[in-house]
Motif scaffolding. Structure first.
Motif, mmCIF file in Angstrom:
data_model
loop_
_atom_site.group_PDB
_atom_site.id
_atom_site.type_symbol
_atom_site.label_atom_id
_atom_site.label_comp_id
_atom_site.label_asym_id
_atom_site.label_seq_id
_atom_site.Cartn_x
_atom_site.Cartn_y
_atom_site.Cartn_z
ATOM 1 N N ALA A 121 -18.926 32.926 6.768
ATOM 2 C CA ALA A 121 -17.562 32.837 6.240
ATOM 3 C C ALA A 121 -17.566 32.537 4.746
ATOM 4 C CB ALA A 121 -16.804 31.754 6.982
ATOM 5 N N THR A 122 -16.387 32.560 4.187
ATOM 6 C CA THR A 122 -16.190 32.259 2.779
ATOM 7 C C THR A 122 -16.852 30.933 2.409
ATOM 8 O OG1 THR A 122 -14.094 33.367 2.963
ATOM 9 C CG2 THR A 122 -14.408 32.041 1.000
ATOM 10 N N GLY A 123 -17.578 30.945 1.275
ATOM 11 C CA GLY A 123 -18.229 29.725 0.819
ATOM 12 C C GLY A 123 -19.678 29.622 1.275
ATOM 13 N N ASP A 124 -20.040 30.406 2.319
ATOM 14 C CA ASP A 124 -21.427 30.375 2.793
ATOM 15 C C ASP A 124 -22.322 31.180 1.861
ATOM 16 O OD1 ASP A 124 -20.515 29.000 4.915
ATOM 17 O OD2 ASP A 124 -20.670 30.640 6.369
ATOM 18 N N LYS A 125 -23.597 30.852 1.912
ATOM 19 C CA LYS A 125 -24.607 31.642 1.227
ATOM 20 C C LYS A 125 -24.794 32.935 2.033
ATOM 21 C CE LYS A 125 -27.826 30.938 -2.047
ATOM 22 N NZ LYS A 125 -27.316 30.713 -3.380
ATOM 23 N N ALA A 126 -24.785 34.068 1.364
ATOM 24 C CA ALA A 126 -24.994 35.329 2.082
ATOM 25 C C ALA A 126 -26.449 35.406 2.524
ATOM 26 C CB ALA A 126 -24.653 36.506 1.176
ATOM 27 N N PRO A 127 -26.711 35.582 3.845
ATOM 28 C CA PRO A 127 -28.102 35.654 4.307
ATOM 29 C C PRO A 127 -28.847 36.810 3.640
ATOM 30 C CG PRO A 127 -26.594 35.443 6.170
ATOM 31 C CD PRO A 127 -25.747 35.677 4.961
ATOM 32 N N ASP A 128 -30.049 36.511 3.161
ATOM 33 C CA ASP A 128 -30.842 37.538 2.480
ATOM 34 C C ASP A 128 -31.403 38.518 3.502
ATOM 35 O OD1 ASP A 128 -31.989 38.880 0.414
ATOM 36 O OD2 ASP A 128 -33.735 37.548 0.253
ATOM 37 N N PHE A 129 -31.625 39.766 3.061
ATOM 38 C CA PHE A 129 -32.225 40.756 3.955
ATOM 39 C C PHE A 129 -32.931 41.842 3.165
ATOM 40 C CE2 PHE A 129 -27.806 42.099 3.292
ATOM 41 C CZ PHE A 129 -27.976 43.394 2.823
ATOM 42 N N VAL A 130 -33.802 42.552 3.860
ATOM 43 C CA VAL A 130 -34.461 43.740 3.307
ATOM 44 C C VAL A 130 -34.210 44.894 4.258
ATOM 45 C CG1 VAL A 130 -36.639 44.816 2.686
ATOM 46 C CG2 VAL A 130 -36.313 42.409 2.261
ATOM 47 N N LEU A 131 -33.627 45.991 3.739
ATOM 48 C CA LEU A 131 -33.438 47.177 4.581
ATOM 49 C C LEU A 131 -33.797 48.409 3.764
ATOM 50 C CD1 LEU A 131 -30.016 46.346 6.318
ATOM 51 C CD2 LEU A 131 -32.270 46.341 7.395
ATOM 52 N N THR A 132 -34.041 49.517 4.460
ATOM 53 C CA THR A 132 -34.374 50.745 3.739
ATOM 54 C C THR A 132 -33.176 51.677 3.691
ATOM 55 O OG1 THR A 132 -35.302 51.534 5.800
ATOM 56 C CG2 THR A 132 -36.857 50.743 4.163
ATOM 57 N N ASP A 133 -33.095 52.415 2.580
ATOM 58 C CA ASP A 133 -32.005 53.385 2.461
ATOM 59 C C ASP A 133 -32.451 54.718 3.059
ATOM 60 O OD1 ASP A 133 -33.576 54.665 0.607
ATOM 61 O OD2 ASP A 133 -32.413 54.025 -1.140
ATOM 62 N N VAL A 134 -31.567 55.727 2.969
ATOM 63 C CA VAL A 134 -31.884 57.017 3.606
ATOM 64 C C VAL A 134 -33.111 57.685 2.994
ATOM 65 C CG1 VAL A 134 -29.721 57.723 4.669
ATOM 66 C CG2 VAL A 134 -29.979 57.922 2.210
ATOM 67 N N ASN A 135 -33.439 57.322 1.761
ATOM 68 C CA ASN A 135 -34.610 57.931 1.130
ATOM 69 C C ASN A 135 -35.878 57.118 1.362
ATOM 70 O OD1 ASN A 135 -32.914 59.921 -0.012
ATOM 71 N ND2 ASN A 135 -32.280 58.419 -1.547
ATOM 72 N N GLY A 136 -35.776 56.060 2.132
ATOM 73 C CA GLY A 136 -36.952 55.270 2.449
ATOM 74 C C GLY A 136 -37.247 54.170 1.444
ATOM 75 N N GLN A 148 -36.819 50.484 -0.182
ATOM 76 C CA GLN A 148 -36.400 49.166 0.298
ATOM 77 C C GLN A 148 -35.376 48.560 -0.640
ATOM 78 O OE1 GLN A 148 -39.582 46.504 1.344
ATOM 79 N NE2 GLN A 148 -39.454 47.350 3.408
ATOM 80 N N VAL A 149 -34.378 47.937 -0.073
ATOM 81 C CA VAL A 149 -33.353 47.258 -0.852
ATOM 82 C C VAL A 149 -33.285 45.817 -0.364
ATOM 83 C CG1 VAL A 149 -30.918 47.204 -1.476
ATOM 84 C CG2 VAL A 149 -32.034 49.397 -1.083
ATOM 85 N N LYS A 150 -33.402 44.878 -1.328
ATOM 86 C CA LYS A 150 -33.368 43.462 -0.962
ATOM 87 C C LYS A 150 -32.156 42.823 -1.619
ATOM 88 C CE LYS A 150 -36.515 39.519 -0.905
ATOM 89 N NZ LYS A 150 -37.754 39.016 -1.479
ATOM 90 N N LEU A 151 -31.373 42.135 -0.832
ATOM 91 C CA LEU A 151 -30.122 41.566 -1.357
ATOM 92 C C LEU A 151 -30.390 40.595 -2.505
ATOM 93 C CD1 LEU A 151 -27.008 41.382 -0.963
ATOM 94 C CD2 LEU A 151 -27.432 39.380 0.465
ATOM 95 N N SER A 152 -31.411 39.751 -2.360
ATOM 96 C CA SER A 152 -31.634 38.709 -3.367
ATOM 97 C C SER A 152 -32.097 39.300 -4.712
ATOM 98 C CB SER A 152 -32.643 37.684 -2.854
ATOM 99 O OG SER A 152 -33.832 38.330 -2.464
ATOM 100 N N ASP A 153 -32.495 40.589 -4.714
ATOM 101 C CA ASP A 153 -32.850 41.231 -5.985
ATOM 102 C C ASP A 153 -31.637 41.394 -6.889
ATOM 103 O OD1 ASP A 153 -35.437 41.352 -5.225
ATOM 104 O OD2 ASP A 153 -35.422 43.481 -4.663
ATOM 105 N N PHE A 154 -30.463 41.301 -6.323
ATOM 106 C CA PHE A 154 -29.236 41.489 -7.108
ATOM 107 C C PHE A 154 -28.698 40.179 -7.665
ATOM 108 C CE2 PHE A 154 -28.818 44.997 -3.856
ATOM 109 C CZ PHE A 154 -29.313 45.983 -4.700
ATOM 110 N N LYS A 155 -29.507 39.142 -7.609
ATOM 111 C CA LYS A 155 -29.046 37.848 -8.120
ATOM 112 C C LYS A 155 -28.615 37.980 -9.577
ATOM 113 C CE LYS A 155 -29.752 33.113 -7.111
ATOM 114 N NZ LYS A 155 -30.611 32.027 -6.766
ATOM 115 N N GLY A 156 -27.493 37.378 -9.894
ATOM 116 C CA GLY A 156 -26.941 37.528 -11.238
ATOM 117 C C GLY A 156 -25.859 38.590 -11.294
ATOM 118 N N LYS A 157 -25.855 39.462 -10.266
ATOM 119 C CA LYS A 157 -24.785 40.466 -10.175
ATOM 120 C C LYS A 157 -23.908 40.140 -8.970
ATOM 121 C CE LYS A 157 -27.688 44.265 -11.839
ATOM 122 N NZ LYS A 157 -28.284 45.542 -11.469
#
Lengths: 547, 175
Positions: free
Chosen positions: B37-52, B54-63
């Motif tokens: 919910a609002t105010g929580d830390k967004a759980p970090d994850f690693v997933l792959t896109d359609v091109n294979g 990897q995208v990691k949420l925590s890599d976007f820190k600062g954005k």
């Protein structure tokens, strides 16, 4: 200051005491009653005496047996209502719990859900009810146990005359040799396993006092059961999860925090062979196939390290197992049970490319309904391109083909068929019992040529650290019941009054047993048998005599 | 201690203990159905896109991140996709990231959908639904607006009504 009541015998009794703890003299004597009420030894229940602070008021409220019984009845009514409609864990898996109760059971179902009866054991008000019941058990027990224990600990050998006379069993013996008779009485009582004490020539014999603690042991058991139930809500104490796994798939075992993974290799459903000599007759009577075995062949893996969410974990094989009904796979205090299955779910569909003009086949393709490929090469210039795939096909409002979900309940496909004579391809729309050519007449067609199905296993994952606590509580509960039921607290007083010997006897239950002891005692010592004045009273009442 | 005072203390302790036990159990009951919910830390994850990739949420820190959960068969998701695409085209990509998580579908389904709706923003695939479960996704689409520190500022359940609406929400989390 507490108002101690000092008895004639010199013993200090707490305020509210009815019978002196030491000599039994009635302190608040009710002369009209011929037999004393020996409940709780005439001790002062604490709740009855201090009523000043709000804490005392709360305490007194929960000390009441009436309140306790009321709480028990409320719990019983709640659990009874909870069985009228199914609990939310037992409604069909595809039903939406938000609307299920209203749709199925109307307004009553709506109330049922709104009041939390659909998840009764997790309802806040039910938990409060159990908590208050726990409080009532503890308070009522302390309030009775402490003074009772005190009174029994303080009891003296020599009892007050009025105490003696007002017991249910009382008798007087005119004796020629009181010393001798008392000596013989003491011997007889010891033979009957009484603990005999002597003071100033008087005797007090007691046995089975520990049976008086039965109810309190029983209540401790109940409290432990309640604690066990409460611990289920604590993280890590109790897990009960469902896992559906297709054959050939691997998934994280729910409730294990992604520590364990499971691969389902195969689900086996076996029935008894109808031609088996041993079972032939029985199977005929049963009229159909009878299940013999439900089994999933699985491999358990442990994830190494702590992978980030979504990351492919490095898996280390733990073991292979065949999970059968009632034979769970056990690991790390978890149990994985075979609990459900679905047979023959669509997995792959095969299609043949056929030249409509001469019915000549030009190869076959296999489409995985869960992960389809785009291109299929058939050689000799023939190839198939999957343009679109609708796992759960329907026509939407705009009349376009669409999918209701990602489950292949009603798969439909749009294929483009490339052939040497149609290098730009022809389009073929295929759904169950449908084969359309939406862009004009084709020379080729795709024909369903085979199905591949697979089974799904339903597992239940359990880990329960509370069950042993509940089990221990239940055992203590039963020990308490046995303690209170199968043993009796029997007491016999012998008081010497000159040449007279007075005898009184008391038990908390089983007066017949006590009388048997007394019969032996009088037989051995020559004392006269005491009269059961309650029986006498009833005898007189029944014959219209004066009591 | 005076016996009466001692008795009061014992009574108070027992009643408070029971009250605490009841309170804690009820707290656990309500905590169990907790969602992200609002105010929580967004759980970090690693997933792959359609091109294979990897995208990691925590890599976007600062954005700031707009995280959208969707599926190809979900009509309300289809409705908001063009709005998201249009916003993405004019987005200050140095400050804001748009990321969509497809729930458990095949590469074919996602690729087909992207082609059909001309989608350029990154889509990652949650094949085992681990991330979907961790975010306690109920009805879809569900969109999280996450600030530059990785905290969830807002959660929108259901289709977002317009481009303007999305721009408004994004301007609120823009660092």
């Amino acid at each position: 200051m507490s108002q101690d009541i000092v008895c004639d015998c010199g013993h200090k009794n707490p305020e509210g005491t009815i019978l002196c703890e030491a000599c039994g003299k009635p302190l608040k004597d009710d002369e009209t009653k011929p037999i004393l009420n020996m409940r709780y030894e005439g001790s002062a229940r604490r709740s009855q005496t201090y009523k000043k602070t709000p804490i005392d008021k709360i305490w007194n409220f929960f000390s009441s047996v009436k309140v306790g019984i009321t709480l028990i009845i409320l719990v019983l009514i709640a659990v009874a209502i909870g069985t009228i409609f199914p609990q939310d864990v037992y409604i069909p898996a595809n039903a939406d719990p938000e609307t299920f109760y209203k749709d199925q059971y109307g307004i009553l179902g709506e109330w049922y859900k709104a009041l939390g009866f659909d998840h009764l054991y997790n309802s806040w008000w039910f938990v409060i009810l159990l908590g208050l019941l726990g409080l009532s058990i503890i308070v009522a027990s302390i309030d009775r146990f402490v003074p009772l224990h005190r009174a029994l600990k303080n009891q003296k050998v020599t009892r007050h005359d009025r105490f003696m006379k007002k017991q249910r069993l009382f008798g007087v013996t005119l004796s020629n040799s009181p010393e001798k008779q008392l000596e013989m009485a003491a011997k007889a009582l010891k033979e009957k396993r009484y603990r005999v004490k002597e003071e100033d020539g008087n005797l007090f014999a007691e046995k089975g006092r520990f049976s008086r603690w039965g109810p309190y042991v029983n209540h401790i058991g109940l409290i432990i059961v309640l604690i066990g139930g409460m611990l289920r809500f604590f993280p890590g104490m109790y897990t009960n999860e469902v896992l559906w796994l297709h054959e050939g798939e691997t998934a994280s075992v729910p409730g294990t925090h992604d520590q364990y993974y499971l691969t389902n290799h195969q689900f086996i459903f076996q029935t008894y062979d109808p031609d088996d000599k041993k079972y032939k007759e029985a199977l005929k009577d049963a009229g159909g196939a009878i299940a013999k075995n439900y089994q999933s062949n699985v491999t358990l893996y442990k994830a190494e390290g702590h992978p980030i969410l979504g990351e492919e974990p490095k898996l280390k094989k733990v073991k292979n197992a065949g999970v059968r009904v009632n034979h769970p796979l056990k690991f790390d205090h978890y149990q994985l049970f075979q609990s459900d299955y679905r047979l023959g779910e669509l997995y792959k569909m095969n299609f043949k490319l056929i030249d409509k003009r001469n019915n000549q086949p030009h190869g076959e393709i296999s489409v995985n309904l869960f992960n389809p490929k785009r291109l299929y090469h058939l050689g000799k210039g023939f190839r198939i391109k999957l343009l679109d795939y609708f796992p759960d096909f329907y026509f939407n409002k705009k009349g376009e083909p669409a999918s209701k979900s990602d489950n292949p309940n009603n798969p439909a496909f749009i294929f483009k068929m490339y052939s040497p004579d149609h290098p730009k391809g022809e389009t073929n729309f295929i759904a169950i019992k449908k084969n359309l050519e939406p862009l004009g007449k084709n020379d080729y067609k795709m024909v369903l040529s085979g199905l591949k199905t697979r089974n799904v296993s339903g597992f239940v994952v359990k880990r329960d650290f509370t069950i042993w606590i509940v089990f221990a509580g239940a055992i203590i509960f039963l020990i308490g019941v046995a303690q209170g039921m199968y043993w009796n607290h029997r007491r016999i007083w012998l008081k010497r009054k000159g040449d007279d010997i007075w005898m009184s006897a008391l038990t908390n239950k089983n007066w017949y047993g006590l009388k048997k002891d007394l019969h032996y005692l009088t037989g051995e010592s020559g004392l006269s048998e005491p009269v059961d004045r309650l029986e006498e009273k009833i005898y007189r009442q029944e014959r219209g005599m004066k009591a | 201690m005076h016996p009466r005072k001692k008795r009061l203390v014992i009574r108070t302790v027992i009643i408070l203990l029971l009250a605490a036990a009841i309170g804690f159990t009820i707290y656990q009951i309500f905590n169990k159905d907790k969602t992200v919910a609002t105010g929580d830390k967004a759980p970090d994850f690693v997933l792959t896109d359609v091109n294979g990739h990897q995208v990691k949420l925590s890599d976007f820190k600062g954005k700031a991140v707009m995280l959208n959960f969707w599926a190809t068969w979900c009509d309300p998701c289809k409705k908001e996709m063009p709005y998201i695409e249009n916003v993405y085209k004019t987005l200050n990509k140095k400050k804001i990231v748009i990321l969509a998580v497809n729930i458990g579908e095949s590469q074919f389904a996602v690729q087909n959908f992207m082609d059909k709706y001309h989608i350029d923003f990154p889509i990652v695939m949650d094949k085992n639904r681990d991330v979907t479960d961790a975010y306690h996704i109920g009805p879809i689409p569900t969109t999280f607006f996450i600030n530059k520190d990785g905290e969830i500022e807002e959660k929108v359940v259901g289709s977002m009504p317009s481009e303007k609406y999305i721009r408004q929400k994004l301007s609120e989390i823009e660092p």
